[in-house]
Scaffold this motif. Sequence first.
Motif, PDB file in Angstrom:
ATOM      1  N   TRP A 126     -22.882  -5.476  -6.603  1.00  0.00           N
ATOM      2  CA  TRP A 126     -23.532  -6.890  -6.220  1.00  0.00           C
ATOM      3  C   TRP A 126     -24.203  -6.858  -4.952  1.00  0.00           C
ATOM      4  CZ3 TRP A 126     -21.359  -7.659 -10.381  1.00  0.00           C
ATOM      5  CH2 TRP A 126     -20.242  -7.774 -10.810  1.00  0.00           C
ATOM      6  N   PHE A 127     -24.413  -5.536  -4.287  1.00  0.00           N
ATOM      7  CA  PHE A 127     -24.908  -5.640  -2.967  1.00  0.00           C
ATOM      8  C   PHE A 127     -26.386  -4.939  -2.685  1.00  0.00           C
ATOM      9  CE2 PHE A 127     -20.285  -5.745  -2.915  1.00  0.00           C
ATOM     10  CZ  PHE A 127     -20.201  -6.945  -2.023  1.00  0.00           C
ATOM     11  N   ALA A 151     -12.594  -4.869   1.157  1.00  0.00           N
ATOM     12  CA  ALA A 151     -13.743  -5.881   1.805  1.00  0.00           C
ATOM     13  C   ALA A 151     -15.113  -5.799   0.888  1.00  0.00           C
ATOM     14  CB  ALA A 151     -13.860  -5.486   3.400  1.00  0.00           C
ATOM     15  N   CYS A 152     -14.939  -5.255  -0.455  1.00  0.00           N
ATOM     16  CA  CYS A 152     -16.008  -5.345  -1.424  1.00  0.00           C
ATOM     17  C   CYS A 152     -15.878  -6.242  -2.276  1.00  0.00           C
ATOM     18  CB  CYS A 152     -16.183  -3.817  -1.922  1.00  0.00           C
ATOM     19  SG  CYS A 152     -16.675  -2.661  -0.769  1.00  0.00           S
ATOM     20  N   GLY A 153     -14.741  -7.255  -2.305  1.00  0.00           N
ATOM     21  CA  GLY A 153     -14.948  -8.252  -3.448  1.00  0.00           C
ATOM     22  C   GLY A 153     -13.645  -8.148  -4.453  1.00  0.00           C
ATOM     23  N   LYS A 154     -12.767  -7.676  -4.243  1.00  0.00           N
ATOM     24  CA  LYS A 154     -11.745  -7.542  -5.211  1.00  0.00           C
ATOM     25  C   LYS A 154     -11.045  -9.161  -5.592  1.00  0.00           C
ATOM     26  CE  LYS A 154      -9.018  -4.332  -3.864  1.00  0.00           C
ATOM     27  NZ  LYS A 154     -10.081  -3.949  -2.963  1.00  0.00           N
ATOM     28  N   THR A 155     -10.631  -9.628  -4.362  1.00  0.00           N
ATOM     29  CA  THR A 155     -10.023 -10.741  -4.425  1.00  0.00           C
ATOM     30  C   THR A 155     -11.161 -12.072  -4.934  1.00  0.00           C
ATOM     31  OG1 THR A 155      -8.335 -10.275  -2.676  1.00  0.00           O
ATOM     32  CG2 THR A 155      -8.878 -12.636  -2.978  1.00  0.00           C
ATOM     33  N   ARG A 185      -5.558 -13.032   7.583  1.00  0.00           N
ATOM     34  CA  ARG A 185      -5.229 -12.861   6.220  1.00  0.00           C
ATOM     35  C   ARG A 185      -4.259 -14.221   5.920  1.00  0.00           C
ATOM     36  NH1 ARG A 185      -6.319  -7.955   2.839  1.00  0.00           N
ATOM     37  NH2 ARG A 185      -7.522  -6.638   4.262  1.00  0.00           N
ATOM     38  N   GLY A 213     -24.832 -13.189  -6.542  1.00  0.00           N
ATOM     39  CA  GLY A 213     -23.142 -12.937  -6.638  1.00  0.00           C
ATOM     40  C   GLY A 213     -22.340 -13.851  -6.702  1.00  0.00           C
ATOM     41  N   PHE A 214     -21.086 -13.553  -6.367  1.00  0.00           N
ATOM     42  CA  PHE A 214     -19.985 -14.776  -6.446  1.00  0.00           C
ATOM     43  C   PHE A 214     -19.826 -15.345  -7.848  1.00  0.00           C
ATOM     44  CE2 PHE A 214     -21.165 -14.359  -1.970  1.00  0.00           C
ATOM     45  CZ  PHE A 214     -19.988 -13.909  -1.550  1.00  0.00           C
ATOM     46  N   VAL A 229      -8.054 -11.511   2.566  1.00  0.00           N
ATOM     47  CA  VAL A 229      -8.897 -11.822   3.891  1.00  0.00           C
ATOM     48  C   VAL A 229      -9.304 -13.009   3.879  1.00  0.00           C
ATOM     49  CG1 VAL A 229     -10.830 -10.782   5.061  1.00  0.00           C
ATOM     50  CG2 VAL A 229      -9.674  -9.306   3.640  1.00  0.00           C
ATOM     51  N   ARG A 244     -20.360  -1.102  -2.057  1.00  0.00           N
ATOM     52  CA  ARG A 244     -21.514  -1.632  -1.388  1.00  0.00           C
ATOM     53  C   ARG A 244     -22.516  -0.898  -1.557  1.00  0.00           C
ATOM     54  NH1 ARG A 244     -20.696  -6.697   2.027  1.00  0.00           N
ATOM     55  NH2 ARG A 244     -18.559  -7.426   1.664  1.00  0.00           N
ATOM     56  N   LYS A 284       0.788  -1.196  -0.086  1.00  0.00           N
ATOM     57  CA  LYS A 284       0.011  -0.003   0.196  1.00  0.00           C
ATOM     58  C   LYS A 284       0.890   1.155  -0.036  1.00  0.00           C
ATOM     59  CE  LYS A 284      -3.750  -2.401   0.549  1.00  0.00           C
ATOM     60  NZ  LYS A 284      -4.925  -2.739  -0.672  1.00  0.00           N
ATOM     61  N   ASP A 313      -5.351  -6.820  -6.343  1.00  0.00           N
ATOM     62  CA  ASP A 313      -5.444  -5.778  -5.303  1.00  0.00           C
ATOM     63  C   ASP A 313      -4.833  -4.402  -5.866  1.00  0.00           C
ATOM     64  OD1 ASP A 313      -6.264  -4.778  -2.586  1.00  0.00           O
ATOM     65  OD2 ASP A 313      -4.245  -4.368  -2.277  1.00  0.00           O
ATOM     66  N   PHE A 326     -29.813  -9.709   0.178  1.00  0.00           N
ATOM     67  CA  PHE A 326     -29.450  -9.220  -1.151  1.00  0.00           C
ATOM     68  C   PHE A 326     -30.220  -9.883  -2.445  1.00  0.00           C
ATOM     69  CE2 PHE A 326     -25.069  -9.832   1.311  1.00  0.00           C
ATOM     70  CZ  PHE A 326     -24.813  -8.225   1.103  1.00  0.00           C
ATOM     71  N   PRO A 343     -13.628  -0.689  -3.104  1.00  0.00           N
ATOM     72  CA  PRO A 343     -13.018  -0.566  -1.885  1.00  0.00           C
ATOM     73  C   PRO A 343     -12.703  -1.968  -1.036  1.00  0.00           C
ATOM     74  CG  PRO A 343     -15.010   0.803  -2.196  1.00  0.00           C
ATOM     75  CD  PRO A 343     -14.906   0.039  -3.223  1.00  0.00           C
TER      76      PRO A 343
HETATM   77  P1  GTP Z   1      -8.914  -5.827   0.108  1.00  0.00           P
HETATM   78  O1  GTP Z   1      -8.159  -7.105   0.010  1.00  0.00           O
HETATM   79  O2  GTP Z   1      -8.981  -5.471   1.753  1.00  0.00           O
HETATM   80  O3  GTP Z   1      -8.721  -4.726  -0.642  1.00  0.00           O
HETATM   81  O4  GTP Z   1     -10.512  -6.268  -0.308  1.00  0.00           O
HETATM   82  P2  GTP Z   1     -11.119  -6.974  -1.231  1.00  0.00           P
HETATM   83  O5  GTP Z   1     -11.844  -6.213  -2.066  1.00  0.00           O
HETATM   84  O6  GTP Z   1     -10.167  -7.993  -1.846  1.00  0.00           O
HETATM   85  O7  GTP Z   1     -12.295  -7.839  -0.579  1.00  0.00           O
HETATM   86  P3  GTP Z   1     -12.469  -9.383  -0.389  1.00  0.00           P
HETATM   87  O8  GTP Z   1     -12.802 -10.066  -1.824  1.00  0.00           O
HETATM   88  O9  GTP Z   1     -11.759 -10.014   0.430  1.00  0.00           O
HETATM   89  O10 GTP Z   1     -14.114  -9.005   0.156  1.00  0.00           O
HETATM   90  C1  GTP Z   1     -14.791 -10.160   0.631  1.00  0.00           C
HETATM   91  C2  GTP Z   1     -15.968  -9.529   1.148  1.00  0.00           C
HETATM   92  O11 GTP Z   1     -16.799  -9.409   0.030  1.00  0.00           O
HETATM   93  C3  GTP Z   1     -16.640 -10.788   1.808  1.00  0.00           C
HETATM   94  O12 GTP Z   1     -17.323 -10.435   2.907  1.00  0.00           O
HETATM   95  C4  GTP Z   1     -17.457 -11.745   0.705  1.00  0.00           C
HETATM   96  O13 GTP Z   1     -18.371 -12.447   1.330  1.00  0.00           O
HETATM   97  C5  GTP Z   1     -17.821 -10.457   0.126  1.00  0.00           C
HETATM   98  N1  GTP Z   1     -18.274 -10.444  -1.466  1.00  0.00           N
HETATM   99  C6  GTP Z   1     -17.666 -10.674  -2.368  1.00  0.00           C
HETATM  100  N2  GTP Z   1     -18.083 -10.801  -3.547  1.00  0.00           N
HETATM  101  C7  GTP Z   1     -19.474 -10.884  -3.202  1.00  0.00           C
HETATM  102  C8  GTP Z   1     -20.566 -11.000  -4.082  1.00  0.00           C
HETATM  103  O14 GTP Z   1     -20.567 -11.129  -5.200  1.00  0.00           O
HETATM  104  N3  GTP Z   1     -21.866 -10.948  -3.291  1.00  0.00           N
HETATM  105  C9  GTP Z   1     -21.797 -10.756  -1.863  1.00  0.00           C
HETATM  106  N4  GTP Z   1     -22.919 -10.566  -1.436  1.00  0.00           N
HETATM  107  N5  GTP Z   1     -20.653 -10.631  -1.384  1.00  0.00           N
HETATM  108  C10 GTP Z   1     -19.398 -10.918  -1.850  1.00  0.00           C
END
Ligand code: GTP
Length: 610
Positions: free
Chosen positions: A504-505, A277-281, A393, A517-518, A325, A424, A234, A301, A513, A275
Amino acid sequence: MSIAELTIADTAPSDGMDAVRAWVDDIAALTRPDEIVWCDGSLGEADRLTKQLVAEGKLIRLNPEWRPNSFLARTDPGDVARVEDRTFICSEDEADAGPTNNWREPAAMRAELRDVFAGSMRGRTMYVVPFSMGPVGGPISQVGIQLTDSAYVAVSLGMMTRVTETVLDLIAAGQEWVPTVHSVGFPLVDADGTRHDDVAWPCSTTKYIVQFPETREVWSYGSGYGGNAILAKKCFALRIASVMARDEGWLAEHMLIVKVTSPEGRVFHFAAAFPSACGKTNLAMLQPSIPGWTVETIGDDIAWLRQGPDGRLRAINPEAGFFGVAPGTGETTNRTAVETLWGNTIFTNVALRDDGDVWWEGLTDEPPAHLIDWEGKDWTPGSGRPAAHPNSRFTVSAAQCPSIADDWDAFDGVPIDAILFGGRRATNVPLVAQARDWRHGVFIGATISSERTAAAEGTVGELRRDPFAMLPFCGYNMADHWAHWLEMGERLGEHAPAVFQVNWFRTGDDGRFLWPGFSENARVIEWIARRVEGSAGSVSTPIGQLPVVEELDLDGLDLPEEDVAALFEVDPQSWLAECDLTDEFFARFGTRVPAALRAELASLRYHLRA
Ligand code: GTP
Ligand code: MN
Ligand code: MN
């Protein structure tokens, strides 16, 4: 050009290594380590360091039968995440840091750091770790060196970046490099010579994460946690690199990169900013639910993007590993990640099973009957607290990911066809919309936000803004970042990637929801790819182009018609309310907000009222 051709240290007219040696000597004189070790990034070195960490009680070796060559680290309970209130951008001019960063006057901060770091490595070893961000010697890559008194950090850096002595050859030959200094801030010997015992996770209650954007330096004190301590990530690859990118005409962004292949075999590359925790990984490792499509991982990331000789925007993943995460990563949500973690992984703050393997919330549906939690305490399902820390992590090499793309480490990057922005959002923002053009896309990026709860009809909930998902990571004034994006668009012209907004949220009135998703997100990826190739239609709305619903593949999803309608609903009243909030947000940046973005906001209001 091969790496061998770049190794020209002997013939270099002036040896850039003199500066490195002088800097290492200077920091050693300040911090007083017992010993200095130069790292080469070899497997032997990683093996030596992890064995030493296990012997010192700082890592727990997991049962090799389940998790070969893998380890568990437990942090101090006060050192579990990035510390934004102790993160400083020390630009000469306060206005250059902008209203969203903590600013300190550089000379004053330098003096403060000299005091804090004085003797901070007494009794410890200082590791000198040369690393490359991106393929070594690549046209979008950069190099740096981290000094650290933590072997855990040295090993983690070896997984997250390309650590190699070749970096020193490049520096000797004159390549620019970024110096980064890290101390856990827990010396083992006092100034008077008194020795202390070490602890499993040395750190300090005083923390500093300091970036000097003009001189391109990082200083970090008091924390061993990844985002604070692995300075290549970062601190360098986003905060310092975003400033380099502003000055040199490229982009350093908080984005995943994926390679998408259609059933006809056409290849696309997408970058997406969401952002934390919004699902990049998750999206980076997507396993499509629809037949014929493949999604492969390039990065999860950070992306560095630069216009290539052909005029197109090309991107690399500057990292070489994932620091993802753990909680929520399971067979049903992200099987690819679970498979990536088969071995050679360092886990931080997850729970330990009785059989010597690891566990976290969401890995399996049912928790084991007994665990040792992230704080080292006994845990049972009735304990009433999570077994793994919510920000626990994994650290693992990207090469180990089964969905890694063949071009993930392409020397000059991959051409980007589309850029996605998402947050989100419980309300307002549809599942997917396409920006009318680059300028509208920059407006969407600048207004990314998340909201905790669905709002009452016709309003929006409290919006937490995270423009470009870069709020904690932009090394300069956020509004200048928007201007820089607009300028990049001018330069890219007809080669500018298409821009999309995804969400997705979105939730129903009952708070659930609306979108599964996923792996089902592949349906949205398909529509985006079809838009890029020009084979899908769209419907114009004030907020952008929405899918013609019949063209979105919803086969086998069993979504009620009213949910589909709700996913794409654009309610003018609540969008107008959101425009008022955007006005307030822009006001924070005063006159630095580009006129083009104010014009976008005005035009949005006009069309919503029409
Ligand atoms: P950093 O690594 O901190 O930058 O965050 P990131 O954006 O990689 O977030 P990460 O993929 O770890 O976020 C995971 C969170 O998002 C978990 O709580 C997942 O369950 C949720 N999530 C990811 N994809 C989806 C989706 O398509 N739908 C829903 N409802 N939740 C999702
Ligand atoms: Mn991140
Ligand atoms: Mn991630």
